[in-house]
Scaffold this motif. Structure first.
Motif, PDB file in Angstrom:
ATOM      1  N   ALA A 125      32.224 -18.894  28.790  1.00  0.00           N
ATOM      2  CA  ALA A 125      31.719 -20.266  28.693  1.00  0.00           C
ATOM      3  C   ALA A 125      32.854 -21.256  28.905  1.00  0.00           C
ATOM      4  CB  ALA A 125      31.064 -20.487  27.339  1.00  0.00           C
ATOM      5  N   LEU A 126      34.007 -20.974  28.282  1.00  0.00           N
ATOM      6  CA  LEU A 126      35.157 -21.865  28.439  1.00  0.00           C
ATOM      7  C   LEU A 126      35.587 -21.943  29.892  1.00  0.00           C
ATOM      8  CD1 LEU A 126      37.511 -21.047  25.425  1.00  0.00           C
ATOM      9  CD2 LEU A 126      36.081 -23.043  25.771  1.00  0.00           C
ATOM     10  N   SER A 127      35.637 -20.793  30.566  1.00  0.00           N
ATOM     11  CA  SER A 127      36.140 -20.812  31.935  1.00  0.00           C
ATOM     12  C   SER A 127      35.144 -21.513  32.864  1.00  0.00           C
ATOM     13  CB  SER A 127      36.452 -19.404  32.427  1.00  0.00           C
ATOM     14  OG  SER A 127      35.278 -18.663  32.575  1.00  0.00           O
ATOM     15  N   HIS A 128      33.859 -21.394  32.568  1.00  0.00           N
ATOM     16  CA  HIS A 128      32.890 -22.090  33.417  1.00  0.00           C
ATOM     17  C   HIS A 128      32.913 -23.593  33.161  1.00  0.00           C
ATOM     18  CE1 HIS A 128      31.539 -18.069  34.288  1.00  0.00           C
ATOM     19  NE2 HIS A 128      30.836 -18.565  35.286  1.00  0.00           N
ATOM     20  N   ALA A 129      33.134 -23.969  31.889  1.00  0.00           N
ATOM     21  CA  ALA A 129      33.306 -25.395  31.593  1.00  0.00           C
ATOM     22  C   ALA A 129      34.535 -25.904  32.331  1.00  0.00           C
ATOM     23  CB  ALA A 129      33.437 -25.618  30.100  1.00  0.00           C
ATOM     24  N   LEU A 169      27.720 -28.350  36.786  1.00  0.00           N
ATOM     25  CA  LEU A 169      28.507 -29.552  37.073  1.00  0.00           C
ATOM     26  C   LEU A 169      29.433 -29.293  38.259  1.00  0.00           C
ATOM     27  CD1 LEU A 169      29.410 -32.396  36.187  1.00  0.00           C
ATOM     28  CD2 LEU A 169      31.128 -31.297  34.764  1.00  0.00           C
ATOM     29  N   GLY A 170      30.091 -28.138  38.246  1.00  0.00           N
ATOM     30  CA  GLY A 170      30.988 -27.786  39.339  1.00  0.00           C
ATOM     31  C   GLY A 170      30.261 -27.740  40.673  1.00  0.00           C
ATOM     32  N   ILE A 171      29.133 -27.034  40.684  1.00  0.00           N
ATOM     33  CA  ILE A 171      28.368 -26.884  41.925  1.00  0.00           C
ATOM     34  C   ILE A 171      27.887 -28.228  42.432  1.00  0.00           C
ATOM     35  CG2 ILE A 171      26.232 -25.947  42.882  1.00  0.00           C
ATOM     36  CD1 ILE A 171      26.633 -23.558  40.968  1.00  0.00           C
ATOM     37  N   LEU A 172      27.409 -29.047  41.497  1.00  0.00           N
ATOM     38  CA  LEU A 172      26.902 -30.371  41.863  1.00  0.00           C
ATOM     39  C   LEU A 172      27.991 -31.207  42.525  1.00  0.00           C
ATOM     40  CD1 LEU A 172      24.100 -31.788  41.061  1.00  0.00           C
ATOM     41  CD2 LEU A 172      25.570 -33.215  39.638  1.00  0.00           C
TER      42      LEU A 172
END
Ligand code: ZN
Lengths: 281, 316, 248
Positions: A43-47, A102-105
């Motif tokens: 979760a941290l790394s995806h955030a 968020l990253g993809i967006l």
């Protein structure tokens, strides 16, 4: 061949940085695994991925935005857990998917800044600069000294949070500190093995070490040793066979896990057979 | 108190009214424009955007699918990009396998600017490292970076001119004139390169990716590259070692990086070789907004490349 | 000296009064047995005393200090053993490591303190074993060693022998007596087991939301009316619980 490649600075740096990251991530990971929070690192790394996308889109140094977002996200889900009484795995899923989204967006909005993203997804252990290596060493030193200083308190919270609270430990302060340490560790290891493989460094060596059925300190030491072993052997194999380093490291640690699991299974069987034979005679 | 309420009410009624009047007055104006509307040309990525703009001048509206400053190799069109490509009167592509998405776009007219180029010197070409593996970009093994060879760029200009002339015959002379002007500039660029690179100690250089194949063939150089035909992908430890050994073998101390790419890989390699240094050799696959605003174009980029190449090849 | 002074303590949870105006004191060296039916508020009382709940009314003073001041010194002098505390079987900690958690400040004497605590509970020989491998009774003794390693003045035990066999229970009670007499530790101990309370406690508090009885052990057990009233109220609570489970 493997020895001569050690003459190259990039290989030396890969090993030094890799070993540092192996140590911090396995130590941080032990607490996460024992608190049934194995996916927290993910979760941290995806955030952080969302944060890195912000950095790339706004031209701020992506690691800072990544670190900020993963700390904010981690503090956010901790608060969410406390106040809304949402189960831990659900909050982890929320942070993980929203960070990724968020990253993809942001990437789709900007038309896809593919250039740096690949190295964030899969890491670039071969490309750490001298400055990176020094920064990683410093972070490792700081994280390790804090963990060693607060080792017993953190172990107490992990063992039984309510008991720890009763005995007068500042639980929420310690939890926030730990979250920040975990975020820093994740960001550092992410640079080397990529967003997608960070959680394996946190989880696999510890799950393997737990199979040895030892005490806390010994489990931590076993986990750190297995982690270092996986990184060093992983880098060596990736060089010798010309394979992707991050993937090789993770597969080596999975292989170690399976080996230990099989050995344990075998020795247990042997014990049972022995007992049966003793009973018969 | 009352006054402000009256004002608010007035605004509230005026806005819809204004909208209605614009709709009514807007309609005939829109129809007028449609009759004399310009041809729309959509180019796939930067150099083609510039090439097409130069040819069509003010007679058509040119836009680029890949946004400014974005690496086009692994770029994928969004739904909006596809509808833009379909709506355009002409879609200008590089071809030679660079735009794998081009067929799916089903554009009205496609100007494939590499059509007719004979890629016959592929076998003898020494570019890149064998171990790196030349994954084909889907163009039957041809290297798509034709725009970096000014002579092939001339061919691309011709192609755009031909397609424009048949799509918009009324402006044929105009397009011919523009194309001739740009072709002349490319000829003088070619002469410039030849004279700049006339007296060099070296003919080997290490590019970041396999982009300078046609360029090297044209000017008698030998390109080696860190990455294959695309500048992305995980870098393997042996690759770094091979490039270091290659550089040492040729006595090369300059490693070229690119303008749209994280330079850490080039930095790492340069760190390992004596007097190692990183310079930019742009494959001109995109020019960022700031540089475009500063008026930097294809020919300027090529001249910057030549200046950096001169240093690497030790030219006088 | 009075170790604990509780004055008009009330606690309500989502509108229901769980503790109603409870007052009592505990003298140093006492073993106070707290009895009462399930749901009588014993665990809530302990949570208030340990600072885990602080939205109660009334005052709780421990060692002469109001615990709302959150003085860590006070909490560090309390050892606490929870109800039905089961240790995660795979938790990687040795007996010694678990006991070490009870030490607030580590120094050179820590090792000796741990060894002493383990000796008291009779587990010194097991100090390097993983705590998950021990039996339920042994684990409970490990937790007692952890609770007493810091030389607490007050030990709070919430039904500590649930799920432990009879022989172990008796050993456990003798240990409590030993701690009380040799180490001068005051003990508060919630239990269902009237017989054990009769044998080991010096005084008894009987709680069913409000204080039903508080006095010397013999005063309670030698008064048939009290005993009868207590068992009836317990039965009621029991019946209630019984019906409840069957309805679900
Ligand atoms: Zn290219």
């Amino acid at each position: 061949m493997i020895l001569e490649v050690l003459e190259f600075g990039f290989m030396q740096r890969a090993l030094i940085a890799g070993i540092s990251v192996a140590i911090t991530s396995s130590v941080i990971g032990l607490f996460l695994v024992l608190r049934r929070n194995s996916l927290f690192g993910d979760a941290l790394s995806h955030a952080a991925f969302g944060g890195i996308a912000i950095g790339l889109a706004t031209n701020i140094y992506p690691l800072w935005t990544g670190l900020t977002l993963s700390i904010l996200g981690a503090v956010g889900i901790t608060k969410l857990r406390q106040y809304a009484k949402i189960p831990a795995d659900a909050t982890v899923a929320i942070l993980l998917s929203s960070g990724l989204a968020l990253g993809i967006l942001l990437i789709s909005l900007s038309g896809g800044f593919t250039l740096d993203l690949f190295s964030f997804l899969f890491g670039s252990i071969m490309l750490v600069s001298v400055e990176d290596t020094l920064a990683i060493l410093a972070m490792t030193g700081i994280i390790l000294s804090i963990i060693i200083l607060l080792y017993r308190q953190l172990m107490y919270i992990t063992f039984d949070e309510e008991q720890a609270r009763v005995s007068g430990l500042p639980i929420s302060k310690l939890n926030y500190l730990f979250i920040i340490l975990a975020s820093v560790a994740v960001i550092v290891s992410m640079r080397l093995v990529g967003i997608l493989l960070v959680s394996s460094l946190l989880v696999i060596p510890n799950v393997t070490a737990l199979l040895f059925n030892k005490g806390f300190k010994k489990t931590a030491l076993i986990s750190v040793s297995l982690s270092i072993f996986s990184v060093v052997i992983g880098i060596a194999i990736s060089y010798a066979a010309n394979l992707a380093p991050a993937g090789t490291i993770v597969l080596v640690s999975t292989a170690v896990f399976l080996t230990v699991l099989a050995a344990r299974h075998y020795s247990k069987k042997k014990q049972i057979v022995k007992k049966l034979e003793e009973a018969r005679s | 108190m009352n006054q402000s309420r009256v004002a608010l009410a007035a605004i509230a009624t005026l806005i819809p009214l204004a909208m209605i009047t614009t709709v009514y007055t807007g309609r005939p104006a829109l129809q007028d424009r449609e009759e004399q509307e310009k041809i729309t040309v959509v180019a796939s990525f930067y150099p083609l955007y510039e090439f097409a703009s130069r040819v069509v001048g003010d007679r058509a509206e040119v836009s680029s699918l890949v946004p400014a400053g974005v690496e086009p190799h692994d770029w994928e069109p969004t739904a909006e990009d596809v509808s833009r490509g379909r709506a355009a009167d002409v879609l200008v592509i590089n071809g030679a396998g660079f735009e794998r998405w081009a067929d799916d776009m089903q554009a009205k007219v496609v100007a494939n600017t590499s059509e007719g180029i004979e890629f016959n010197y592929r076998e003898e070409n020494e570019a890149g490292d064998d171990e790196q593996g030349h994954e084909d970009a889907g163009g039957g093994g041809v290297n798509p970076h034709i725009w970096l060879d000014p002579m092939l760029a001339k061919h691309q200009i011709d192609k755009i001119r031909d397609v424009m002339a048949s799509s918009d015959p009324a402006n044929t002379d105009y397009y011919n004139q523009n194309a001739d002007r740009f072709t002349a500039e490319l000829d003088s660029l070619d002469a410039f390169i030849r004279s700049e690179l006339a007296d060099c100690n070296k003919s080997d250089f290490i590019a970041f990716h396999d982009a300078f194949t046609h360029f090297s063939e044209r000017y008698g150089l030998r390109q080696h590259s860190i990455h294959g035909v695309s500048p992305e992908g995980e870098i393997l430890p042996q690759t770094i070692q091979q490039i270091i050994e290659l550089a040492n073998g040729f006595g090369i101390n300059i490693i070229y990086s690119e303008d749209l790419i994280d330079s850490r890989l080039a930095d790492t390699i340069a760190n390992e070789i004596p007097n190692g240094k990183v310079l930019v050799l742009s494959p001109i696959e995109g020019i960022g907004n700031e540089e475009q605003a500063a008026g930097i174009r294809y020919i300027d980029k090529m001249k910057q490349n030549i200046a950096n190449l001169k240093e690497g090849l030790e030219c006088r | 000296m009075q170790i604990v002074e509780i004055d008009r303590l009330s606690y309500a949870y989502s509108g229901n009064l769980v503790l109603d105006n409870i007052s009592f004191t505990i003298d140093e060296g006492d073993i106070l047995g707290i009895i009462g039916p399930n749901g009588a508020g014993k665990t809530t009382l302990f949570s208030c005393m340990l600072g885990l709940l602080d939205d109660y009314t009334g005052t709780i003073k421990i060692l002469g200090e109001d615990i709302k001041k959150k003085n860590n010194k006070v909490f560090k002098s309390i050892g606490y053993i929870q109800q039905k505390k089961t240790i995660e079987q795979n938790f990687p900690a040795t007996v010694e490591e678990i006991v070490s958690l009870g030490i607030t400040i580590t120094d050179k004497t820590s090792k000796e303190k741990i060894a002493l605590a383990l000796e008291t509970v009779g587990l010194l020989a097991q100090k390097d074993r993983r705590v998950g491998e021990l039996s339920g009774g042994q684990q409970q003794r490990v937790l007692i060693a952890k609770a007493m390693v810091n030389n607490p003045k007050l030990l709070i035990l919430d039904e500590p022998v649930t799920g432990i066999d009879l022989e172990m229970q008796n050993k456990f009670y003798s240990l409590l007596e030993k701690l009380n007499q040799e180490n001068k530790i005051t003990i508060i101990w919630a239990s269902h087991d009237l017989d054990a309370v009769n044998r080991f406690a010096t005084s008894v508090a009987c709680i069913n939301r409000s204080m039903f009885f508080h006095g010397k052990t013999y005063e309670f057990f030698e008064n048939p009316d009290l005993l009868k009233a207590y068992s009836e109220s317990s039965m009621q609570a029991h019946m209630h619980l019984h019906n409840h489970t069957h309805r679900g």
